[in-house]
Structure formats: structure tokens, C-alpha cells
Motif scaffolding. Structure first.
Motif, PDB file in Angstrom:
ATOM      1  N   VAL A 181      42.998  31.126  41.353  1.00  0.00           N
ATOM      2  CA  VAL A 181      44.167  30.344  42.093  1.00  0.00           C
ATOM      3  C   VAL A 181      45.411  31.210  42.084  1.00  0.00           C
ATOM      4  N   LYS A 182      45.181  32.427  41.481  1.00  0.00           N
ATOM      5  CA  LYS A 182      46.239  33.405  41.792  1.00  0.00           C
ATOM      6  C   LYS A 182      45.241  34.654  42.385  1.00  0.00           C
ATOM      7  N   GLY A 183      46.210  35.566  42.886  1.00  0.00           N
ATOM      8  CA  GLY A 183      45.031  36.577  43.735  1.00  0.00           C
ATOM      9  C   GLY A 183      44.436  36.266  44.795  1.00  0.00           C
ATOM     10  N   ARG A 184      43.173  36.275  44.725  1.00  0.00           N
ATOM     11  CA  ARG A 184      42.364  35.917  45.860  1.00  0.00           C
ATOM     12  C   ARG A 184      41.616  34.815  45.386  1.00  0.00           C
ATOM     13  N   PRO A 185      42.307  33.370  46.060  1.00  0.00           N
ATOM     14  CA  PRO A 185      41.695  32.127  45.916  1.00  0.00           C
ATOM     15  C   PRO A 185      40.299  31.960  46.481  1.00  0.00           C
ATOM     16  N   GLU A 186      39.414  32.194  45.544  1.00  0.00           N
ATOM     17  CA  GLU A 186      37.935  32.241  46.152  1.00  0.00           C
ATOM     18  C   GLU A 186      37.034  31.822  44.906  1.00  0.00           C
ATOM     19  N   ALA A 187      35.765  31.264  45.054  1.00  0.00           N
ATOM     20  CA  ALA A 187      34.946  30.874  43.972  1.00  0.00           C
ATOM     21  C   ALA A 187      33.989  32.085  43.701  1.00  0.00           C
ATOM     22  N   VAL A 188      33.587  32.484  42.584  1.00  0.00           N
ATOM     23  CA  VAL A 188      32.585  33.612  42.387  1.00  0.00           C
ATOM     24  C   VAL A 188      31.516  33.024  41.489  1.00  0.00           C
ATOM     25  N   GLU A 189      30.401  33.600  41.359  1.00  0.00           N
ATOM     26  CA  GLU A 189      29.679  33.337  40.077  1.00  0.00           C
ATOM     27  C   GLU A 189      29.414  34.519  39.420  1.00  0.00           C
ATOM     28  N   LEU A 190      29.360  34.405  38.026  1.00  0.00           N
ATOM     29  CA  LEU A 190      29.362  35.503  37.253  1.00  0.00           C
ATOM     30  C   LEU A 190      28.271  35.102  35.938  1.00  0.00           C
ATOM     31  N   PRO A 191      27.743  35.992  35.277  1.00  0.00           N
ATOM     32  CA  PRO A 191      26.579  36.067  34.351  1.00  0.00           C
ATOM     33  C   PRO A 191      27.108  35.530  33.096  1.00  0.00           C
ATOM     34  N   THR A 192      28.560  35.848  32.704  1.00  0.00           N
ATOM     35  CA  THR A 192      28.744  35.380  31.297  1.00  0.00           C
ATOM     36  C   THR A 192      30.226  34.969  31.411  1.00  0.00           C
ATOM     37  N   LEU A 193      30.635  34.147  30.374  1.00  0.00           N
ATOM     38  CA  LEU A 193      31.983  33.882  30.231  1.00  0.00           C
ATOM     39  C   LEU A 193      32.844  35.218  30.044  1.00  0.00           C
ATOM     40  N   GLN A 194      32.406  36.232  29.120  1.00  0.00           N
ATOM     41  CA  GLN A 194      33.154  37.408  29.082  1.00  0.00           C
ATOM     42  C   GLN A 194      33.585  37.889  30.664  1.00  0.00           C
ATOM     43  N   ALA A 195      32.603  38.185  31.400  1.00  0.00           N
ATOM     44  CA  ALA A 195      32.636  38.717  32.622  1.00  0.00           C
ATOM     45  C   ALA A 195      33.621  37.923  33.571  1.00  0.00           C
ATOM     46  N   ALA A 196      33.797  36.383  33.285  1.00  0.00           N
ATOM     47  CA  ALA A 196      34.901  35.729  34.104  1.00  0.00           C
ATOM     48  C   ALA A 196      36.194  36.251  33.322  1.00  0.00           C
ATOM     49  N   LEU A 197      36.059  36.154  32.132  1.00  0.00           N
ATOM     50  CA  LEU A 197      37.403  36.618  31.446  1.00  0.00           C
ATOM     51  C   LEU A 197      37.934  37.957  32.051  1.00  0.00           C
ATOM     52  N   ASP A 198      37.175  39.008  32.222  1.00  0.00           N
ATOM     53  CA  ASP A 198      37.299  40.211  32.659  1.00  0.00           C
ATOM     54  C   ASP A 198      38.048  39.941  34.142  1.00  0.00           C
ATOM     55  N   GLU A 199      37.509  39.208  35.013  1.00  0.00           N
ATOM     56  CA  GLU A 199      38.105  39.171  36.237  1.00  0.00           C
ATOM     57  C   GLU A 199      39.435  38.387  36.075  1.00  0.00           C
ATOM     58  N   VAL A 200      39.530  37.509  35.481  1.00  0.00           N
ATOM     59  CA  VAL A 200      40.873  36.664  35.032  1.00  0.00           C
ATOM     60  C   VAL A 200      41.892  37.812  34.515  1.00  0.00           C
ATOM     61  N   ASP A 201      41.605  38.667  33.658  1.00  0.00           N
ATOM     62  CA  ASP A 201      42.373  39.627  32.905  1.00  0.00           C
ATOM     63  C   ASP A 201      42.953  40.600  34.033  1.00  0.00           C
ATOM     64  N   ALA A 202      42.049  40.784  35.173  1.00  0.00           N
ATOM     65  CA  ALA A 202      42.680  41.733  36.239  1.00  0.00           C
ATOM     66  C   ALA A 202      43.612  41.050  36.977  1.00  0.00           C
ATOM     67  N   ILE A 203      43.770  39.820  37.009  1.00  0.00           N
ATOM     68  CA  ILE A 203      44.865  39.106  37.684  1.00  0.00           C
ATOM     69  C   ILE A 203      46.072  39.343  36.929  1.00  0.00           C
ATOM     70  N   LEU A 204      46.098  39.222  35.423  1.00  0.00           N
ATOM     71  CA  LEU A 204      47.465  39.514  34.812  1.00  0.00           C
ATOM     72  C   LEU A 204      47.624  40.836  34.721  1.00  0.00           C
ATOM     73  N   VAL A 205      46.787  41.981  34.780  1.00  0.00           N
ATOM     74  CA  VAL A 205      47.080  43.143  34.708  1.00  0.00           C
ATOM     75  C   VAL A 205      47.585  43.552  36.000  1.00  0.00           C
ATOM     76  N   GLY A 206      46.893  43.357  37.136  1.00  0.00           N
ATOM     77  CA  GLY A 206      47.158  43.997  38.337  1.00  0.00           C
ATOM     78  C   GLY A 206      47.525  42.943  39.471  1.00  0.00           C
ATOM     79  N   GLY A 207      47.882  41.754  39.151  1.00  0.00           N
ATOM     80  CA  GLY A 207      48.178  40.863  40.100  1.00  0.00           C
ATOM     81  C   GLY A 207      47.063  40.282  41.152  1.00  0.00           C
TER      82      GLY A 207
END
Length: 92
Positions: free
Chosen positions: A61-87
Motif C-alpha cells: 500500500v506504500k510504494g507501488r500498490p500492486e499484488a505480487v506472489e512470492l515463494p516465502t514469507l521471508q521474500a515478502a518481508l524483503d520486499e516490504v523492507d525495501a519500502i522502509l529503506v528506499g520508499g
């Protein structure tokens, strides 16, 4: 990062990285929040995650509001972490 998990379980990661706070909402659903935002600020929500059928669905809901499918919860957290780090979420 601290997570609000079922049965009062709490998980934490190294404090060296700023990681999103996960709030468990039931049935495999989580809300990823900015840990530095005020708990009453609705703008602290970064993404919704749902773990279902061995896939993690991530709706940012921040950054690019889109739905994506990821293989693991860790991969999803990495994507959300990118929002915190770089917006914005990393590009694929």
C-alpha cells in the motif's frame, strides 16, 4: 522486528536492520507496519500479506500498490523492507 503471533509467540530479528512489524490478523493474514510510526497512525501500514497454498500474496500500500506472489514469507518481508529503506518496492 517483533511479530504479534498466535499464542503470544514473539519472534525477533537482529536490530541492525530496520524490519517491518508484522501484526497477525488470523487465517494466514498479516499486516506489515512501519515500526517507527505511531501505533495509531493508519499511515504506518505498508502492506498486507496472506500465506495460502504455499504462496505468499503481498499487496503493497506504500510504494507501488500492486499484488505480487512470492515463494516465502521471508521474500515478502524483503520486499516490504525495501519500502522502509528506499520508499519503493524493488523492481523485478
Amino acid at each position: 522486528m517483533h511479530t504479534n503471533a498466535p499464542a503470544g509467540r514473539t519472534a525477533s530479528l537482529s536490530p541492525r536492520r530496520r524490519r517491518p512489524e508484522l501484526v497477525w490478523v488470523g487465517e494466514g493474514g498479516w499486516i506489515a507496519c512501519d515500526p517507527e510510526a505511531d501505533p495509531d497512525d493508519p499511515g504506518r501500514v505498508l502492506a498486507y500479506l496472506e500465506c495460502k497454498d504455499s504462496v505468499v500474496y503481498l499487496l503493497c500500500v506504500k510504494g507501488r500498490p500492486e499484488a505480487v506472489e512470492l515463494p516465502t514469507l521471508q521474500a515478502a518481508l524483503d520486499e516490504v523492507d525495501a519500502i522502509l529503506v528506499g520508499g519503493a518496492r524493488r523492481s523485478d
